[in-house]
Structures are given as structure tokens and as C-alpha cells.
Design a protein around this motif. Structure first.
Motif, PDB file in Angstrom:
ATOM      1  N   SER A 275     -15.401  -3.309   6.414  1.00 41.19           N
ATOM      2  CA  SER A 275     -15.188  -1.982   5.318  1.00 41.19           C
ATOM      3  C   SER A 275     -15.591  -0.785   6.014  1.00 41.19           C
ATOM      4  O   SER A 275     -16.478  -0.902   6.634  1.00 41.19           O
ATOM      5  N   ALA A 353     -10.947   6.964   6.187  1.00 39.96           N
ATOM      6  CA  ALA A 353      -9.732   5.831   5.859  1.00 39.96           C
ATOM      7  C   ALA A 353      -9.293   5.533   7.329  1.00 39.96           C
ATOM      8  O   ALA A 353      -8.473   4.538   7.460  1.00 39.96           O
ATOM      9  N   ASP A 373     -10.619  -2.683   1.538  1.00 39.41           N
ATOM     10  CA  ASP A 373     -11.059  -1.158   0.982  1.00 39.41           C
ATOM     11  C   ASP A 373     -12.369  -1.498   0.137  1.00 39.41           C
ATOM     12  O   ASP A 373     -12.475  -2.577  -0.393  1.00 39.41           O
ATOM     13  N   ASN A 421       0.672  -2.038   2.199  1.00 39.45           N
ATOM     14  CA  ASN A 421      -0.508  -1.461   1.696  1.00 39.45           C
ATOM     15  C   ASN A 421      -1.562  -1.524   2.769  1.00 39.45           C
ATOM     16  O   ASN A 421      -1.905  -2.597   3.001  1.00 39.45           O
ATOM     17  N   GLY A 423      -4.928  -1.217   2.410  1.00 40.06           N
ATOM     18  CA  GLY A 423      -6.154  -1.549   2.206  1.00 40.06           C
ATOM     19  C   GLY A 423      -6.906  -2.651   1.961  1.00 40.06           C
ATOM     20  O   GLY A 423      -8.049  -3.043   1.821  1.00 40.06           O
ATOM     21  N   GLN A 457      -2.233   5.008   6.421  1.00 39.09           N
ATOM     22  CA  GLN A 457      -1.377   3.784   5.939  1.00 39.09           C
ATOM     23  C   GLN A 457       0.061   4.274   6.544  1.00 39.09           C
ATOM     24  O   GLN A 457       0.764   3.303   6.820  1.00 39.09           O
ATOM     25  N   ASN A 476      -3.457  -8.782  -2.741  1.00 35.48           N
ATOM     26  CA  ASN A 476      -3.420  -7.240  -2.678  1.00 35.48           C
ATOM     27  C   ASN A 476      -3.006  -6.885  -4.222  1.00 35.48           C
ATOM     28  O   ASN A 476      -2.166  -6.192  -4.201  1.00 35.48           O
ATOM     29  N   GLN A 478      -2.576  -4.945  -6.632  1.00 32.76           N
ATOM     30  CA  GLN A 478      -2.704  -3.304  -6.794  1.00 32.76           C
ATOM     31  C   GLN A 478      -2.733  -2.909  -8.326  1.00 32.76           C
ATOM     32  O   GLN A 478      -2.029  -3.695  -9.069  1.00 32.76           O
ATOM     33  N   HIS A 508      -7.227  -5.164  -6.247  1.00 29.87           N
ATOM     34  CA  HIS A 508      -7.319  -3.722  -5.422  1.00 29.87           C
ATOM     35  C   HIS A 508      -7.225  -2.476  -6.344  1.00 29.87           C
ATOM     36  O   HIS A 508      -5.963  -2.276  -6.957  1.00 29.87           O
ATOM     37  N   CYS A 510      -6.656   0.559  -6.336  1.00 28.57           N
ATOM     38  CA  CYS A 510      -6.122   1.653  -5.717  1.00 28.57           C
ATOM     39  C   CYS A 510      -5.588   2.555  -6.741  1.00 28.57           C
ATOM     40  O   CYS A 510      -5.070   2.183  -7.945  1.00 28.57           O
TER      41      CYS A 510
END
Length: 544
Positions: A275, A353, A373, A421, A423, A457, A476, A478, A508, A510
Motif C-alpha cells: 500500500s 497514486a 489502496d 479499477n 485500487g 488508472q 473490490n 466499490q 473499497h 472509493c
């Protein structure tokens, strides 16, 4: 099965020596003996504790104990003798409170050459401690104001290897007497805790065979013990100092090499989780780590690689404290941003990022990595994701729940418009290196900055389109999916979205709906706050 108790004291400056010492003890230990290691922990890192766990495996127990270190802050120190040397004295009370009757204290600059069970079982014949005379100071008790008759009849012992009767120690109030001596007669102190010990226990010592403490002065003497049971690297002549020669230096480095090989083997079998974080998101990352480690049902060894963006010492300590109860280690990595000079940034998406793009070179020892992430909550054993078959692809990821036309917008010639994605990623690092994917992504960033609406991304998708394995949405989950704010383009994908809402494995956070915002409607905000409480906070006010 016999049980013996061994105590060490070390700070991170002597972490390597601590690990080498423990490894030498374990390698020579009788299979009929279980060792309880008690290690006085003065800010030992998770990496050091992980190494000790690798060395001791499940054959022996390791307990880290903390003390009132302020008791030692005013004691005299000098050169290579710091306050750590006093810990063996004040730790005796803590060990007695744990129900121990006897402990073998060993300095960390030692190598065991035999099973230590016979040493632990020595008959002390009513003495408070068992020890071995110091070859330099053995006849110097008189300088400590020890009565002349006692000084002539006894020897000054080396405090680096002590067999301690904890009951007798407590009865004689040895702690209090040593502290009083150091306080009242500091002008007499030459060898610090060792002087204090000798001043107090003279006449209450059982002298042990010198083979149990082959000191450097012995090692260089013609009459040295031919087959030492414990080699003790006393004085300034340490085998890890390249400029100095010690007769057992080669042997020390053999033990060190075996420790490094054991660690390397463990790292090959470990789960590598990466991370990237800056100070505002330390609390968020702590929540991720706590949730991930609590769900480590397989008890696999997990290495948490932290790609740092200007973290303070307190930031690092918070992460260390979060993972302390678990079978994991932290690897803090400073990132050289020179390769990211062309990266596009915004108020919400910083250069941080882009760190994930550099993972293959930042952890060269790893063959695979899971990137997460900071704003992720784990609800499953991560080993399930770790062991997934990538089917020859360099990457596994989840389709982004919201941006379906990005490849076309970037002018990419694609077979499938699926866009992932970034992340949560499972990366085959060997394949990344073989195919120079990092360089490809950085080249795309350099040559197409105007196309990067979603920054790293977009760049990752531009290079890896049609070359990644798709994972179910529950890996994931989201925010757009969790709050049921979006419908998949393909009707057949509806079940995947429903599964993600009902049984998310990685949540996630996000987008703009964060669980730490006061006004939030995220279904997992309460669970998130429960984790914040577990890591020592009662509110989410510290979140970004």
C-alpha cells in the motif's frame, strides 16, 4: 518435555545480533526441551519480530515484555554500553510476577554451541545467581567498596550470562539494592549494571564452568576453553565490525548467513501486500491492516510493504502498534520519485497514486504482490485472493463500476472495452519484469498526459487492456456498487453486483462517500468505526 526460560534485552540497534543469538540457541536445542523466550522490547520493529518468529517457528514460545524504562534513564552510560544493559536487572520483577522461578539471562552478542538445558538446570546451591568470572575484572571487587574479606574470597562476575533464582533475588531485594548503589555511588561505577550487580550479590554467587561464557579476553588467551558452550563477544572486538578481527568472526557470519537464508525462504512463502500512504491516511491504513490481519484464518505470514510519502516517526509507530499482535511484518520503503516526474496530478490524486507502478522494482525479492489502496476494508482471508490463478496474465483486477468507455476515450485499439479499477490489484511481478510493464506505463504517461483523466488508472489500463484477468466484484466492492447507485452495462453482470453487495470480500471506499465523513450513508461506516476503536481511537475526526 522440559521447559527452560531465556531472557534477552535489545533495541533495534542490536536486532541482527539478537536474531543470530536466538538462532544459535534454537539450532543446538534438545528436541526434548521447549524454550520460553522473554524478550525485553524497546521499540523492536515488526521486521525483527517476524525474523524471530521465523527462527523459533512453532517449536518455542516468544513473549515480548515492556518495562518502566524510565527507571534506567538516569543511570550512567558510555560508548557501547547503553541503558539497555540495565533492563536485565529491572525485568526480574516482571518475570517473577509471571510466575517464573528461574531465568537464564543472555546478552545478545553470544553464540550458543550446545544445548542450554544443562546450564538452566545447574544447581545454584542456594545462591542468588550463577555466573562466570570476568577475565579482566575478576579480582577487582574491592574497587566497589565490597568489604575486603568478601572481595578476597569471591570473584567479580560478567553480567552477560546469568542464571537467576528469581525467588532468592526477590527475597534479597536485589533490584532495590542495585538501584540504591547506582544512585549513591556513581563515582565507583566503571562497568555500569555489571558493577552494580557485583557490588550487591558478592558472596551470593555460584561460580559456573567458564565454558558457559567464553569471553573475548578468554578467546585470545592461550589457555582458552577449547570447546566453549557459549561464545560471548565482549569488549569492543565484535565479529560484525569489518575492521576488527575476532577468532570466532567466521563462525558468527556462518550463523548470520543461516538466519538470512531462513528469512529469505519465509519471504518466498509469505503473502506480500503493498500500500502507498501519506500522513493524512495513516489511520485509514491502520484500519485496513487490522481488518486484514484479523481475517488471516490460515495464519499465513504476511509482509506489509508500506510505500511512504513523507511519514513521520509517529506515523510509522502507529502502524507498528497496529500489527504488533499479529503474524506480520512491516517493510517501510522510501520511493524515489524521479521516474514519476512526468506524472499528472490533481487535488485529489497525488503522485503517491503512481507508486504502485513501481512495485516490481521496489520489492525485487517478491514474485507476486497484492496492491491495496488505503481506503479498503477486508472481510475475508486474503490468502484466497493471493492463491488465485492469474492464468498467465500479469494482473488480476475488478472492473471499475462506473467508467466503461475510458479505453475508447483514450484512443486505445482494444478487443474488450473492460476497464479495471486500480485500487485492488494482484500482480505477477515476474511477468511485469519480463514484459517491462512498468516502463511501458511510464512511457504512456510521458507521451499522453492529456489523456489521463483518471491518472495512474488510465495509464495502467492503456497498457494492460485485454491482458488482465477479471475478478468478481466482491474482491473490490466499490462504493457505487455497495450503495446500489449503478447498473452494469451487461445484464448478465447483475448477479455479480448483487453478490458484491451481499458478500463483499474487500470493500473499497472509493469516490466521495467515505465512512469517516460525519454525513455518510455508507452501509459499512459503523463497521469501519468499530475498527477505528480497536486501534485506539473513539471517533473518526482524525480522518482526512
Amino acid at each position: 518435555m522440559k521447559t527452560i526460560n531465556i531472557m534477552h534485552a535489545a533495541d533495534e540497534n542490536y536486532a541482527t545480533q539478537l536474531c543470530v543469538a536466538i538462532n544459535s540457541i534454537v539450532e543446538h536445542n534438545s528436541p526434548e526441551t521447549h524454550i520460553n523466550f522473554y524478550i525485553i522490547d524497546k521499540n523492536l520493529s515488526s521486521k525483527t519480530k517476524s525474523t524471530i518468529s521465523v527462527i523459533t517457528q512453532e517449536l518455542h514460545s516468544v513473549e515480548y515484555i515492556t518495562l518502566d524504562f524510565d527507571l534506567c534513564k538516569d543511570f550512567p552510560v558510555r560508548n557501547h554500553i547503553n541503558e539497555t544493559s540495565y533492563y536485565r536487572i529491572i525485568a526480574t520483577k516482571t518475570l517473577r510476577e509471571k510466575g517464573l522461578d528461574r531465568v537464564l539471562y543472555l546478552d545478545v552478542d553470544i553464540l550458543a554451541q550446545v544445548d542450554l538445558t544443562p546450564l538452566f538446570e545447574c544447581d545454584l546451591e542456594g545462591a542468588v545467581v550463577g555466573g562466570i568470572p570476568d577475565p579482566v575484572e575478576e579480582n577487582h571487587l574491592a574497587r566497589l567498596d565490597v568489604p575486603l574479606e568478601l572481595a578476597e574470597q569471591n570473584k567479580y562476575i560478567n553480567s552477560g550470562i546469568l542464571l537467576i533464582d528469581l525467588n532468592r533475588w526477590e527475597e534479597e531485594q536485589i533490584n532495590e539494592q542495585i538501584i540504591n548503589f547506582l544512585d549513591k555511588k556513581p563515582h565507583l561505577v566503571k562497568f555500569h549494571d555489571q558493577d552494580g550487580l557485583n557490588a550487591v550479590v558478592t558472596g551470593k554467587v555460584k561460580l559456573l564452568n567458564p565454558r558457559w561464557n567464553q569471553q573475548t579476553a578468554h578467546s585470545n588467551h592461550p589457555d582458552k576453553v577449547k570447546h566453549p558452550a557459549i561464545i560471548h563477544f565482549t569488549t569492543h572486538e565484535k565479529p560484525w565490525h569489518a575492521s576488527l578481527h575476532h577468532p570466532y568472526a567466521d563462525l558468527y557470519h556462518e550463523y548470520l548467513a543461516r538466519v538470512l537464508e531462513k528469512v529469505a525462504t519465509a519471504h518466498r512463502d509469505a503473502i506480500h501486500v503493498v500500500s502507498a500512504v501519506n500522513p493524512p491516511f495513516i489511520k485509514t491504513l491502520s484500519v485496513l491492516y487490522r481488518s486484514l490481519l484479523e481475517h488471516n484464518g490460515s495464519d499465513a505470514h504476511i509482509i506489509l510493504h508500506v510505500l511512504m510519502d513523507h511519514l513521520s516517526t509517529s506515523d510509522r509507530q502507529e502502524l507498528e502498534q497496529t500489527i504488533a499482535p499479529f503474524n506480520a511484518e512491516l517493510n517501510f520503503i522510501d520511493v524515489d520519485e524521479s521516474k514519476l516526474v512526468n506524472c499528472v496530478e490533481s487535488a485529489r490524486i497525488l503522485k503517491l497514486a503512481y507508486y504502485r507502478i513501481l512495485i516490481p522494482e521496489l520489492i525485487p525479492e517478491a514474485h507476486r504482490a497484492i496492491y491495496l489502496d488505503c481506503d479498503v476494508l477486508c472481510k475475508t482471508d486474503i490468502s484466497e485472493l493471493w492463491n488465485i490463478d492469474l492464468e498467465g496474465k500479469p494482473l488480476a483486477a475488478v472492473e471499475d463500476a462506473g467508467f466503461h468507455l475510458r479505453l475508447e476515450a483514450m484512443g486505445i485499439d482494444f478487443e474488450s472495452q473492460k476497464y479495471f479499477n486500480s485500487g485492488i490489484l494482484v500482480m505477477d511481478l515476474d511477468k511485469w519484469r519480463e514484459e517491462s510493464i512498468t516502463d511501458q506505463v511510464l512511457d504512456f504517461i510521458k507521451n499522453n498526459p492529456e489523456k489521463l483523466k483518471f491518472h495512474d488508472q488510465d495509464a495502467l489500463n492503456a497498457v494492460l487492456h485485454d491482458n488482465w484477468k477479471e475478478l468478481p466484484q466482491r474482491w473490490n466492492a466499490q462504493t457505487n456498487v455497495i450503495v446500489n447507485r449503478i447498473t452494469p452495462l451487461c445484464p448478465i453482470r447483475k448477479k455479480d453486483y448483487i453478490d458484491a453487495r451481499k458478500n463483499p470480500k474487500l470493500i473499497h471506499f472509493c469516490g466521495h462517500i467515505k465512512p469517516w465523513h460525519k454525513e455518510t450513508n455508507h452501509p459499512y461506516a459503523v463497521e469501519y468505526e468499530q475498527y477505528v476503536s480497536k486501534i485506539g481511537e473513539n471517533s473518526l475526526s482524525a480522518q482526512p
